[in-house]
Structure formats: structure tokens, C-alpha cells
Motif scaffolding. Sequence first.
Motif, short mmCIF file in Angstrom:
data_model
loop_
_atom_site.label_atom_id
_atom_site.label_comp_id
_atom_site.label_asym_id
_atom_site.label_seq_id
_atom_site.Cartn_x
_atom_site.Cartn_y
_atom_site.Cartn_z
N ARG A 152 105.47 94.92 78.54
CA ARG A 152 106.20 94.69 79.60
C ARG A 152 106.28 96.18 80.07
O ARG A 152 106.25 96.77 81.49
N LYS A 209 105.70 91.76 73.18
CA LYS A 209 106.24 91.76 74.37
C LYS A 209 107.08 92.69 74.68
O LYS A 209 106.47 92.82 76.17
N ARG A 210 107.43 93.04 74.13
CA ARG A 210 108.03 93.90 74.92
C ARG A 210 107.24 95.79 74.75
O ARG A 210 107.47 96.51 76.15
#
Length: 234
Positions: free
Chosen positions: A83, A79-80
Motif C-alpha cells: 500500500r 498488504k501494508r
Amino acid sequence: MRLVQLSRHSIAFPSPEGALREPNGLLALGGDLSPARLLMAYQRGIFPWFSPGDPILWWSPDPRAVLFPEAFHLSRSMKRFHRQSPYSVTLNYAFDRVIEGCAEDRSDGTWITPEVVVAWQRLHELGHAHSIEVWREKELVGGMYGVAQGALFCGESMFSRQENSSKTALLVFCDYFAQQGGKLIDCQVLNAHTASLGAIEISRRSYLAYLDEMRQIPLSGACWVPKTLFNSLR
């Protein structure tokens, strides 16, 4: 149960329920990789997989690995990464390059021979096989391809040349496919990589029931038109 020899003069397949238990799901051998036979196979939950120099082998494993798009497992680290992703993702921009990327020699070898590449290129030209490409600037760094069966997508192979590029391909495709009405992605046989991304095992009977239902569900006519699915610069 016995292994069935296919005829080059008929595209008919035996029932998947007759597949051998060991090796898991081996059903038939022979035939060819013509578009008509390949489409018949996928419509019946059967796929080819064989080593270079061997006859064509056809499989319908039990259990079957599948991924419901909404169940894609997005880890905290992924997810990081996503992003701040350095990648862009496109659909059907470079099918030939994606299948060639999947065919590159690996430590465990590859089943994607030149004959297989030509066969799937023909399916793509006929509008049945599709690719998802991952780019870093103008460099192709990952991707995946497969065969569409209505609201079910039969994933064939993926490749990765940079960090998380194949995961990005599947993540973005799951989101797009679900938005278009897609219901299920066939992963064939479960492995550690697909399991970590949310794939599960279901019985062959359940998979065939899903296939019969979902291949009758039409998606938007624009679903497979080449387009950008994700742009890291926007």
C-alpha cells in the motif's frame, strides 16, 4: 526407467512419464540450449537445471509446483507494505539485467552460467522469454523471468536486493497476467518461499494436462509489449 542421453542432432525428448523418481524428475542429459530445443522442452513440461561444469540435465518433476494467479497469498504485512510501496514494476524493460541479477553468486551457488544467460537472452529476443523488473527510483532492486506458453507462464528464477522486491514482482505479475487471460504459473519445485506465496503441488500428469490446454490459449497481442505495470508514485 533410465536416464536418456540426448543427441545434438535431434531436439526430440523422451516422454516426461519416464523421468526417474530419484532424484525427483531427472529425465535426460546432454543436448544443447538452442532456442528450438528449449521451446520443445517447455512445450513438453521439461526444463534444464544443472551445476556449472556438469552436463545439461533436463527435469520433469512429480509433483510439480504451480501457482494459480488468483491464489497468490497476500499476507497482512505485505498488504501494508504494498500500500505504501517504494517500488515501480515494469515488464520487459531490462531482461538482460534481470537474468544477470538472478545469476549473481549466492551462498548456495547458481546454475545460471554465462551459457544459460546467452540462451535465455536469445529466447527473449525471439519473443518467448520475459522479465518483470522492480525499481526503486532508477535502481533495479528485484525481478523475475520466465518463458511464456500461451496462458501458462513457466517461471525460471527471481532475485531480491531490497525488502519484498521479489514478492512485489510476483504479486504485480500475478494480477497483470490474470487480467491478460493468464491461467497458471509454473514454479517447478515447491520451496518454503513459493509455498508461502500460495504455490501448491499437483501431479505431473495434471500439470501436463494443464500445459497442453493452456499453451493453446493465445493472450492479447499487446500482453508482452514493454510497459509499466505498477507505479508507486501514482
